[in-house]
Motif scaffolding. Structure first.
Motif, PDB file in Angstrom:
ATOM      1  N   GLY A  11       0.792  -1.215   0.000  1.00 23.40           N
ATOM      2  CA  GLY A  11       0.000   0.000   0.000  1.00 23.40           C
ATOM      3  C   GLY A  11       0.830   1.274   0.000  1.00 23.40           C
ATOM      4  N   PRO A  12       0.213   2.393   0.426  1.00 22.02           N
ATOM      5  CA  PRO A  12       0.912   3.674   0.416  1.00 22.02           C
ATOM      6  C   PRO A  12       2.207   3.669   1.219  1.00 22.02           C
ATOM      7  CG  PRO A  12      -1.430   4.006   0.753  1.00 22.02           C
ATOM      8  CD  PRO A  12      -1.200   2.528   0.842  1.00 22.02           C
ATOM      9  N   LYS A  13       2.202   2.980   2.372  1.00 17.78           N
ATOM     10  CA  LYS A  13       3.380   3.029   3.234  1.00 17.78           C
ATOM     11  C   LYS A  13       4.609   2.417   2.564  1.00 17.78           C
ATOM     12  CE  LYS A  13       2.530   2.242   7.495  1.00 17.78           C
ATOM     13  NZ  LYS A  13       2.239   1.591   8.796  1.00 17.78           N
ATOM     14  N   LEU A  14       4.463   1.241   1.958  1.00 18.85           N
ATOM     15  CA  LEU A  14       5.605   0.619   1.304  1.00 18.85           C
ATOM     16  C   LEU A  14       6.015   1.407   0.064  1.00 18.85           C
ATOM     17  CD1 LEU A  14       7.661  -1.635   1.262  1.00 18.85           C
ATOM     18  CD2 LEU A  14       6.027  -3.057  -0.004  1.00 18.85           C
ATOM     19  N   THR A  15       5.054   2.034  -0.599  1.00 21.01           N
ATOM     20  CA  THR A  15       5.382   2.881  -1.744  1.00 21.01           C
ATOM     21  C   THR A  15       6.246   4.055  -1.310  1.00 21.01           C
ATOM     22  OG1 THR A  15       3.313   2.270  -2.839  1.00 21.01           O
ATOM     23  CG2 THR A  15       4.429   4.243  -3.632  1.00 21.01           C
ATOM     24  N   VAL A  16       5.858   4.713  -0.229  1.00 24.03           N
ATOM     25  CA  VAL A  16       6.648   5.836   0.292  1.00 24.03           C
ATOM     26  C   VAL A  16       8.031   5.348   0.721  1.00 24.03           C
ATOM     27  CG1 VAL A  16       6.846   7.514   2.162  1.00 24.03           C
ATOM     28  CG2 VAL A  16       4.657   7.204   0.996  1.00 24.03           C
ATOM     29  N   GLN A  17       8.078   4.244   1.459  1.00 25.31           N
ATOM     30  CA  GLN A  17       9.356   3.702   1.913  1.00 25.31           C
ATOM     31  C   GLN A  17      10.304   3.458   0.741  1.00 25.31           C
ATOM     32  OE1 GLN A  17       8.073   0.127   3.957  1.00 25.31           O
ATOM     33  NE2 GLN A  17       8.571   0.994   5.944  1.00 25.31           N
ATOM     34  N   THR A  18       9.781   2.830  -0.293  1.00 28.84           N
ATOM     35  CA  THR A  18      10.619   2.454  -1.426  1.00 28.84           C
ATOM     36  C   THR A  18      11.144   3.681  -2.150  1.00 28.84           C
ATOM     37  OG1 THR A  18       9.268   0.452  -1.672  1.00 28.84           O
ATOM     38  CG2 THR A  18      10.734   1.012  -3.483  1.00 28.84           C
ATOM     39  N   VAL A  19      10.281   4.660  -2.372  1.00 34.05           N
ATOM     40  CA  VAL A  19      10.711   5.891  -3.048  1.00 34.05           C
ATOM     41  C   VAL A  19      11.745   6.626  -2.207  1.00 34.05           C
ATOM     42  CG1 VAL A  19       9.946   8.170  -3.817  1.00 34.05           C
ATOM     43  CG2 VAL A  19       8.617   6.141  -4.432  1.00 34.05           C
ATOM     44  N   GLU A  20      11.524   6.694  -0.899  1.00 30.07           N
ATOM     45  CA  GLU A  20      12.499   7.379  -0.039  1.00 30.07           C
ATOM     46  C   GLU A  20      13.848   6.678  -0.078  1.00 30.07           C
ATOM     47  OE1 GLU A  20      10.002   9.788   3.366  1.00 30.07           O
ATOM     48  OE2 GLU A  20      10.887   7.858   3.907  1.00 30.07           O
ATOM     49  N   GLN A  21      13.855   5.355  -0.069  1.00 32.92           N
ATOM     50  CA  GLN A  21      15.121   4.629  -0.095  1.00 32.92           C
ATOM     51  C   GLN A  21      15.827   4.796  -1.441  1.00 32.92           C
ATOM     52  OE1 GLN A  21      16.735   2.895   2.265  1.00 32.92           O
ATOM     53  NE2 GLN A  21      15.243   3.376   3.850  1.00 32.92           N
ATOM     54  N   LEU A  22      15.065   4.865  -2.519  1.00 31.51           N
ATOM     55  CA  LEU A  22      15.657   5.037  -3.844  1.00 31.51           C
ATOM     56  C   LEU A  22      16.257   6.421  -4.028  1.00 31.51           C
ATOM     57  CD1 LEU A  22      12.947   3.396  -6.149  1.00 31.51           C
ATOM     58  CD2 LEU A  22      15.289   2.569  -5.837  1.00 31.51           C
ATOM     59  N   THR A  23      15.606   7.428  -3.470  1.00 30.70           N
ATOM     60  CA  THR A  23      15.951   8.820  -3.780  1.00 30.70           C
ATOM     61  C   THR A  23      16.706   9.536  -2.668  1.00 30.70           C
ATOM     62  OG1 THR A  23      13.873   9.700  -2.883  1.00 30.70           O
ATOM     63  CG2 THR A  23      13.861   8.972  -5.184  1.00 30.70           C
ATOM     64  N   GLY A  24      16.546   9.093  -1.437  1.00 29.05           N
ATOM     65  CA  GLY A  24      17.115   9.838  -0.318  1.00 29.05           C
ATOM     66  C   GLY A  24      16.344  11.099  -0.014  1.00 29.05           C
ATOM     67  N   VAL A  25      15.160  11.251  -0.598  1.00 25.34           N
ATOM     68  CA  VAL A  25      14.327  12.439  -0.397  1.00 25.34           C
ATOM     69  C   VAL A  25      13.234  12.114   0.617  1.00 25.34           C
ATOM     70  CG1 VAL A  25      12.708  14.055  -1.477  1.00 25.34           C
ATOM     71  CG2 VAL A  25      14.765  13.330  -2.712  1.00 25.34           C
ATOM     72  N   HIS A  26      13.098  12.949   1.643  1.00 21.16           N
ATOM     73  CA  HIS A  26      12.066  12.770   2.655  1.00 21.16           C
ATOM     74  C   HIS A  26      10.719  13.194   2.078  1.00 21.16           C
ATOM     75  CE1 HIS A  26      10.494  12.707   6.844  1.00 21.16           C
ATOM     76  NE2 HIS A  26       9.709  13.667   6.388  1.00 21.16           N
ATOM     77  N   VAL A  27       9.748  12.291   2.094  1.00 19.48           N
ATOM     78  CA  VAL A  27       8.403  12.588   1.608  1.00 19.48           C
ATOM     79  C   VAL A  27       7.588  13.171   2.759  1.00 19.48           C
ATOM     80  CG1 VAL A  27       6.271  11.616   0.683  1.00 19.48           C
ATOM     81  CG2 VAL A  27       8.487  10.799  -0.163  1.00 19.48           C
ATOM     82  N   ASP A  28       7.076  14.391   2.566  1.00 22.15           N
ATOM     83  CA  ASP A  28       6.306  15.059   3.623  1.00 22.15           C
ATOM     84  C   ASP A  28       4.820  14.720   3.560  1.00 22.15           C
ATOM     85  OD1 ASP A  28       8.439  16.869   4.817  1.00 22.15           O
ATOM     86  OD2 ASP A  28       8.547  17.444   2.707  1.00 22.15           O
ATOM     87  N   HIS A  29       4.303  14.574   2.338  1.00 21.34           N
ATOM     88  CA  HIS A  29       2.877  14.299   2.192  1.00 21.34           C
ATOM     89  C   HIS A  29       2.649  13.336   1.025  1.00 21.34           C
ATOM     90  CE1 HIS A  29       1.644  17.184   5.198  1.00 21.34           C
ATOM     91  NE2 HIS A  29       2.360  18.129   4.611  1.00 21.34           N
ATOM     92  N   TYR A  30       1.518  12.631   1.093  1.00 20.60           N
ATOM     93  CA  TYR A  30       1.170  11.606   0.107  1.00 20.60           C
ATOM     94  C   TYR A  30      -0.200  11.916  -0.470  1.00 20.60           C
ATOM     95  CZ  TYR A  30      -0.272   6.930  -1.555  1.00 20.60           C
ATOM     96  OH  TYR A  30      -0.729   5.872  -2.302  1.00 20.60           O
ATOM     97  N   LEU A  31      -0.329  11.890  -1.807  1.00 20.58           N
ATOM     98  CA  LEU A  31      -1.610  12.090  -2.479  1.00 20.58           C
ATOM     99  C   LEU A  31      -1.846  10.943  -3.462  1.00 20.58           C
ATOM    100  CD1 LEU A  31      -1.626  15.903  -3.330  1.00 20.58           C
ATOM    101  CD2 LEU A  31      -3.222  14.734  -1.824  1.00 20.58           C
ATOM    102  N   GLU A  32      -3.061  10.427  -3.496  1.00 21.59           N
ATOM    103  CA  GLU A  32      -3.373   9.273  -4.338  1.00 21.59           C
ATOM    104  C   GLU A  32      -4.678   9.505  -5.093  1.00 21.59           C
ATOM    105  OE1 GLU A  32      -5.235   4.993  -3.278  1.00 21.59           O
ATOM    106  OE2 GLU A  32      -3.308   5.402  -2.290  1.00 21.59           O
ATOM    107  N   VAL A  33      -4.660   9.232  -6.393  1.00 23.90           N
ATOM    108  CA  VAL A  33      -5.866   9.325  -7.203  1.00 23.90           C
ATOM    109  C   VAL A  33      -6.047   8.007  -7.955  1.00 23.90           C
ATOM    110  CG1 VAL A  33      -5.627  11.807  -7.509  1.00 23.90           C
ATOM    111  CG2 VAL A  33      -4.673  10.272  -9.225  1.00 23.90           C
TER     112      VAL A  33
END
Length: 480
Positions: free
Chosen positions: A153-175
């Motif tokens: 779900g959203p949590k693993l998606t955020v985790q994976t993107v953060e690990q790939l990029t080193g960028v801290h995600v502040d907010h999540y939007l889904e459509v």
């Protein structure tokens, strides 16, 4: 991209009353709870915007009309990282390929740890101050990035993107597909422009050359289409960015934000099927709104993650893409440091001068096999094709039997790519094979000589396209 409409609406002059309605109406998801080993925060605000293939809210007639009858994979169809600068003077939108090769944690270790961090990535990041702390080792399995949502779900998606990029995600939007179509329709349609007709039997897209105002269903066909050009998913991401630029222009130039009745209708329609993290509250929205007066397409920057390969076959996964570690690292370092994406970047190495072809060879995927008894011929030929710009894929192989002539087998959907390859391999026989897929298959015969690999060059850039990883502002990405 409906999520981007919400983002622009809430940060481009919306008052406290509307922001409060936004906060109360958006569906909420737990995108960050219990996560460990996250990157440090950076300047500005980072949104992870994802589009899923959910279609539950669509009527049967809509699904049939817009070619949405298949079963959803419950994965992310679109992934974008949106960076709002600390001074709110600009927004950077980076498209992340959904076929990016990743290592996802096994279900037993998925919660809280995220994918393991590559210990060499810090040295490749382009930023000596890479803020990511080391992550705990975890059992993993190969996957594509869009599978993170299906697995966790959203949590693993955020985790994976953060690990790939080193960028801290502040907010999540889904459509999903439904919210996307509703957003376009309530805006009264969105114009897109193309220098040539676009037709895709898979998505149902059928656009003439020029500018067309798309309704919600047509817009969904436009941003989902992968078969209108040889660039496949990379071309699709560029069309998505062009569409986002047009949405920004539509919202900010036609009085949507200054017309209370129209704004109320847009907000109430869009918010019903948009989901966001639990921390995106009224205070955040009002603060952003006050800071981003005058936001426009010129204030937005668009880029795509630079790739080292657009086609790496992985057993059980199919074709994946790999990032160019140095150039992608520089891009994410710019995001973390709040630097403009449109700053000058090093040019790609020059390719040898050659015969112009109608299709950029970098978008043509080629596999080579040796149908002769000349040892090493397939490997030498594949290297020569790669040197002139073709996206060679896989390991050169030996054919099951010798062939009389050199043959290129290709799916008719990629006929222009086959013609471009035939220029580099003159005298070859082109054999169409329906449903073969995007990779062109070359079998070398005794009539082939390595000296006959001719250099080719890409066609001049179309006014409606841009370099794969070159950042442009929204007024240059969208229609003139």
């Amino acid at each position: 991209m409906g999520g981007l409409a919400v983002l622009v609406i809430t940060v481009s002059g919306v008052g406290h009353t509307v922001a409060a309605s936004v906060s109360g109406a958006i569906g909420r998801v737990d995108a960050f709870g219990g996560m460990q080993g996250r990157p440090n925060g950076s300047k500005g605000t980072n949104f992870l915007l994802v589009g899923t293939d959910g279609r539950d809210g669509l009527a049967p007639g809509q699904k049939q009309a817009y070619h949405l009858g298949g079963a959803p994979c419950h994965c992310t169809d679109t992934i974008m990282l949106v960076h709002l600068s600390q001074d709110r003077s600009r927004a950077g939108v980076v498209s992340i390929p959904r076929d990016t090769y990743v290592l996802l944690p096994s279900p037993a270790t998925a919660s809280g740890t995220g994918p393991p961090r590559d210990p060499a990535r810090a040295a490749r990041s382009g930023d000596a101050g890479d803020p990511r702390p080391p992550a705990a080792p975890a059992a993993t399995h190969p996957a594509k990035l869009n599978q993170a949502y299906a697995q966790g779900g959203p949590k693993l998606t955020v985790q994976t993107v953060e690990q790939l990029t080193g960028v801290h995600v502040d907010h999540y939007l889904e459509v999903d597909f439904t919210s996307f179509m509703k957003t376009v329709d309530v805006l009264g349609g969105v114009p897109v422009c193309t220098s040539k007709p676009l037709k895709d039997a898979y998505s149902g897209l059928n656009l003439p050359a020029g500018t067309t105002v798309l309704n919600g269903g047509q817009a969904l066909q436009y941003v989902r289409s992968r078969h209108t050009d040889p660039a496949a998913d990379l071309g699709r991401m560029q069309r998505q960015q062009r569409f986002v630029a047009q949405v920004v222009g539509k919202i900010t130039s036609e009085g949507v934000l200054t017309d209370p009745l129209r704004l109320s209708k847009v907000v109430s329609t869009v918010l019903g099927s948009v989901r966001a993290d639990q921390g995106l509250d009224t205070g955040d929205m009002v603060g952003l709104a006050r800071a981003m007066k005058g936001f426009s397409p010129r204030s937005s920057e668009f880029a795509t993650v630079p790739l080292s390969s657009s086609s790496v076959e992985v057993p059980g996964l199919g074709s994946t893409v790999r990032w160019d570690a140095a150039r992608a690292g520089k891009l994410w370092a710019d995001i973390r440091a709040d630097r403009p994406l449109t700053a000058p970047r090093p040019a790609h190495p020059a390719t040898p001068a050659g015969t112009p072809v109608a299709v950029d060879p970098a978008t043509v995927r080629v596999a080579v096999e040796n149908g002769t008894d000349v040892p090493g011929l397939a490997g030498d030929t594949q290297r020569a094709l790669h040197a002139t710009g073709f996206a060679t894929t896989g390991t050169p192989t030996t054919a099951h039997s010798h062939v009389a002539h050199t043959v290129v087998r290709f799916d008719p959907r990629w006929g222009d790519s086959a013609k471009a390859l035939a220029v580099a391999l003159p005298g070859t026989q082109l054999v169409p094979v329906p449903k073969l897929g995007q990779v062109l298959r070359v079998t070398l015969g005794p009539d082939f000589a390595l000296a006959r690999v001719r250099p080719v060059t890409a066609p001049p850039p179309d006014p409606g396209t841009r370099p794969q990883d070159g950042a442009l502002t929204g007024d240059r990405v969208g229609c003139a």
